[in-house]
Write an enzyme that holds these catalytic residues in place. Structure first.
Site, PDB file in Angstrom:
ATOM      1  N   GLY A 131      -4.679  -4.818  -4.534  1.00  0.00           N
ATOM      2  CA  GLY A 131      -5.792  -4.024  -5.054  1.00  0.00           C
ATOM      3  C   GLY A 131      -5.404  -2.568  -5.106  1.00  0.00           C
ATOM      4  CG  HIS A 132      -3.472  -0.758  -7.727  1.00  0.00           C
ATOM      5  ND1 HIS A 132      -2.641  -1.848  -7.650  1.00  0.00           N
ATOM      6  CD2 HIS A 132      -3.620  -0.469  -9.019  1.00  0.00           C
ATOM      7  CE1 HIS A 132      -2.299  -2.197  -8.869  1.00  0.00           C
ATOM      8  NE2 HIS A 132      -2.880  -1.388  -9.718  1.00  0.00           N
TER       9      HIS A 132
ATOM     10  CG  ASN B 124      -2.648 -11.100  -2.405  1.00  0.00           C
ATOM     11  OD1 ASN B 124      -2.540 -10.972  -3.614  1.00  0.00           O
ATOM     12  ND2 ASN B 124      -1.662 -11.531  -1.653  1.00  0.00           N
TER      13      ASN B 124
ATOM     14  CD  GLN C 132       0.645  -8.908  -2.303  1.00  0.00           C
ATOM     15  OE1 GLN C 132       1.406  -9.564  -2.974  1.00  0.00           O
ATOM     16  NE2 GLN C 132      -0.621  -8.730  -2.654  1.00  0.00           N
TER      17      GLN C 132
ATOM     18  CB  THR D 173       1.750 -12.030   1.094  1.00  0.00           C
ATOM     19  OG1 THR D 173       0.802 -12.700   0.250  1.00  0.00           O
ATOM     20  CG2 THR D 173       2.959 -11.590   0.268  1.00  0.00           C
TER      21      THR D 173
ATOM     22  NE  ARG E 115      -3.966   0.739   3.142  1.00  0.00           N
ATOM     23  CZ  ARG E 115      -4.105   1.475   2.051  1.00  0.00           C
ATOM     24  NH1 ARG E 115      -3.765   2.745   2.049  1.00  0.00           N
ATOM     25  NH2 ARG E 115      -4.609   0.958   0.954  1.00  0.00           N
TER      26      ARG E 115
ATOM     27  CG  ASP F 297      -1.788  -1.206   1.318  1.00  0.00           C
ATOM     28  OD1 ASP F 297      -2.275  -1.666   0.273  1.00  0.00           O
ATOM     29  OD2 ASP F 297      -1.942  -1.737   2.433  1.00  0.00           O
ATOM     30  CD  GLU F 298       4.733  -0.416  -0.188  1.00  0.00           C
ATOM     31  OE1 GLU F 298       3.944  -0.709  -1.113  1.00  0.00           O
ATOM     32  OE2 GLU F 298       5.327  -1.277   0.477  1.00  0.00           O
TER      33      GLU F 298
ATOM     34  NE  ARG G  16       7.263 -31.635  -4.782  1.00  0.00           N
ATOM     35  CZ  ARG G  16       8.234 -32.358  -4.257  1.00  0.00           C
ATOM     36  NH1 ARG G  16       9.220 -32.783  -5.006  1.00  0.00           N
ATOM     37  NH2 ARG G  16       8.222 -32.679  -2.986  1.00  0.00           N
TER      38      ARG G  16
ATOM     39  CE  LYS H 278       2.935  -2.382  -4.549  1.00  0.00           C
ATOM     40  NZ  LYS H 278       2.600  -2.217  -3.145  1.00  0.00           N
TER      41      LYS H 278
HETATM   42  P1  IMP Z   1      -2.548 -12.854   2.170  1.00  0.00           P
HETATM   43  O1  IMP Z   1      -1.631 -12.302   1.116  1.00  0.00           O
HETATM   44  O2  IMP Z   1      -4.005 -12.689   1.844  1.00  0.00           O
HETATM   45  O3  IMP Z   1      -2.190 -14.259   2.540  1.00  0.00           O
HETATM   46  O4  IMP Z   1      -2.317 -11.991   3.508  1.00  0.00           O
HETATM   47  C1  IMP Z   1      -1.080 -12.048   4.241  1.00  0.00           C
HETATM   48  C2  IMP Z   1      -0.701 -10.685   4.788  1.00  0.00           C
HETATM   49  O5  IMP Z   1      -0.381  -9.808   3.701  1.00  0.00           O
HETATM   50  C3  IMP Z   1      -1.823  -9.969   5.561  1.00  0.00           C
HETATM   51  O6  IMP Z   1      -1.229  -9.221   6.605  1.00  0.00           O
HETATM   52  C4  IMP Z   1      -2.432  -9.043   4.541  1.00  0.00           C
HETATM   53  O7  IMP Z   1      -3.056  -7.927   5.144  1.00  0.00           O
HETATM   54  C5  IMP Z   1      -1.187  -8.632   3.770  1.00  0.00           C
HETATM   55  N1  IMP Z   1      -1.470  -8.211   2.387  1.00  0.00           N
HETATM   56  C6  IMP Z   1      -1.793  -8.990   1.339  1.00  0.00           C
HETATM   57  N2  IMP Z   1      -1.960  -8.254   0.225  1.00  0.00           N
HETATM   58  C7  IMP Z   1      -1.733  -6.982   0.573  1.00  0.00           C
HETATM   59  C8  IMP Z   1      -1.722  -5.753  -0.142  1.00  0.00           C
HETATM   60  O8  IMP Z   1      -1.948  -5.684  -1.358  1.00  0.00           O
HETATM   61  N3  IMP Z   1      -1.407  -4.640   0.570  1.00  0.00           N
HETATM   62  C9  IMP Z   1      -1.111  -4.686   1.901  1.00  0.00           C
HETATM   63  N4  IMP Z   1      -1.106  -5.807   2.616  1.00  0.00           N
HETATM   64  C10 IMP Z   1      -1.412  -6.947   1.956  1.00  0.00           C
END
Ligand code: IMP
Length: 440
Positions: free
Chosen positions: A40-41, A38, A223, A238, A307, A13-14, A142, A16
């Site tokens: 999103g923007h 996972n 991420q 993640t 956040r 969430d910087e 696998r 990007k």
């Molecule tokens: P997962 O990727 O859904 O398995 O989540 C693992 C960790 O990564 C959690 O703390 C999520 O909040 C974080 N996370 C996953 N995707 C993002 C993202 O795009 N931005 C910020 N945090 C993320």
């Protein structure tokens, strides 16, 4: 030819998307190399808001080739509905291409992700519950199903017959959930495969040829560094490698094919989900950083979760520089500090018990025992200029310049792009790194 990785240097969430949007204009290829939906923007362009989860946002520019690499995980239902929404908004998706080697998020992955989180109780990771971890776990075990498998009935049936009994046992026996029907999954996923077939390509070969033709390639990380499965704050991470090396494994290019790495960091720090966060703030200072009530308030795009916010952590950014060979920084949201009386930056950690001070991230310390050592900076609240209004580095308030200079000196990397507001034009492109200069 420029081959550039844009990646998150913090916990995701910087901002990007804004940097990728800026640089994509001069790129021929925009490529996702890890993660799934996972991420999103939202990008605002032509007066419209477009939501992206898996499709590279370069698709906003006509003629860009947008690739989804083998290192990503794809929930075909989510991808197809994202594609449909973008098409409904008038975008042409013919230049979107997908690696047949990417792993598929299956319905049991999402169910197991949710059940595992529930079972973790207080120790939950705070995942996005998109099935990301279980999909990558199957890849490594696998037992995964790849995009190429959902293109062929015999292949998919064979894979499902091998995998589903185990998944059903986990769902029913361990988590007390209903079992899934093989024929149902088979039919649904073959239909997804049919819809995705026109988009399949050999991403590695396409990029090899693009490099030979001197075309510009932009690898778009999802991420951030501290969510990296190897180098992040494990287990609160993640399941992929957002760091620059992830771009080579996740698309099939060699390390020498990359010639610049832009780390994107906020001028402060945020985190969603669980896990350690040494510089976290609460109270009034946190309220300023969260910017609640503004369109750029700190809420996750994918899950809508608030956040956590805190001061800039240079110990963590030093780690990001090291593990990704970051060659320049894009620092976003500097304007959010406009209202601060004073600003702190974490320059080291101190062990609360032993008093030991660490200037580099200590791998074997329990982060709960560490407290940040801060350097304080005067804010620029009382100066005449504000970051939000600046369009070149020299227009920034003097104290803001001092803050930036210190960050650059500490990290040994220049900040070449500075975000000073949410709009596309609220950005300072100071001195782009040599390789990136031809892009902007
Ligand atoms: P997962 O990727 O859904 O398995 O989540 C693992 C960790 O990564 C959690 O703390 C999520 O909040 C974080 N996370 C996953 N995707 C993002 C993202 O795009 N931005 C910020 N945090 C993320």
């Amino acid at each position: 030819m420029v081959s550039l990785v844009v990646l998150g240097a913090q916990w995701g969430d910087e901002g990007k998307a804004k940097i990728v949007d800026l640089l994509a204009e001069k790129a021929d290829y925009v490529v996702r190399y890890q993660g799934g939906n996972n991420a999103g923007h939202t990008v605002t362009a032509n007066g419209k808001k477009y939501k992206f989860h898996l499709v590279p946002s370069g698709i906003l520019y006509s003629g860009k080739k947008c690739l989804i690499g083998n290192g990503t995980v794809i929930d075909p239902k989510a991808l197809l509905s994202e594609m449909q929404a973008l098409e409904n908004d008038g975008l042409d998706l013919t230049s979107l291409k997908i690696s047949p080697l990417a792993h598929v998020t299956m319905p049991y992955h999402i169910l197991i992700d949710a059940a595992q989180e529930e079972a973790r109780g207080e120790n939950k990771i705070g995942t996005t519950v998109r099935g990301i971890g279980p999909t990558y776990a199957d890849k490594i075990s696998r037992t995964g199903i790849r995009i190429k498998d959902i293109l062929d009935e015999t292949l998919l049936r064979t894979r499902l017959e091998a995998v589903l009994p185990e998944k059903n046992a986990i769902l029913s026996k361990l988590y007390n959930k209903p079992e899934l029907d093989l024929e149902n999954i088979l039919e649904t996923y073959l239909a997804y495969g049919h819809s995705l077939r026109p988009f399949i390509t050999d991403v590695s070969l396409d990029l090899f040829n693009a490099a030979k033709n001197e075309e510009n390639i932009l690898f778009e990380g999802a991420q951030g560094t501290l969510l990296d499965i190897d180098h992040g704050t494990y287990p609160f991470v993640t399941s992929s490698n957002p760091i620059a090396g992830g771009a080579t494994i996740g698309t099939g290019v060699g390390p020498l094919a990359i010639n610049a790495v832009i780390g994107v960091a906020k001028a402060f720090t945020t985190r969603v989900g669980e896990g350690p966060f040494p510089t976290q703030l609460d109270g009034d200072l946190a309220k300023i950083l969260v910017a609640e009530g503004t369109p750029w308030a700190e809420f996750g795009t994918t899950t809508g979760r608030a956040r956590k916010v805190g001061w800039l952590d240079l110990v963590l950014l030093k780690l990001a520089v090291r593990v990704s060979s970051i060659s320049s920084f894009a620092l976003t949201k500097l304007d959010v500090l406009d209202d601060m009386e004073t600003i702190q930056a974490c320059i080291a950690y101190k062990n609360k018990k032993t008093g030991e001070v660490y200037h580099d991230f200590p791998l074997c310390e329990d982060m709960a025992n560490l407290e940040p050592v801060y350097k304080e900076f005067a804010g620029w609240k009382n100066e005449r200029s504000r970051c939000r209004d600046a369009r070149s580095r020299k227009d920034l308030p003097a104290n803001a310049k001092e803050y930036l200079n210190f960050i650059e000196e500490t990290l040994g990397v220049s900040i070449d792009i500075i975000g000073v507001g949410p709009d596309r034009e609220e950005i300072i492109i100071d001195k782009s790194p040599f390789q990136a200069r031809s892009l902007v």
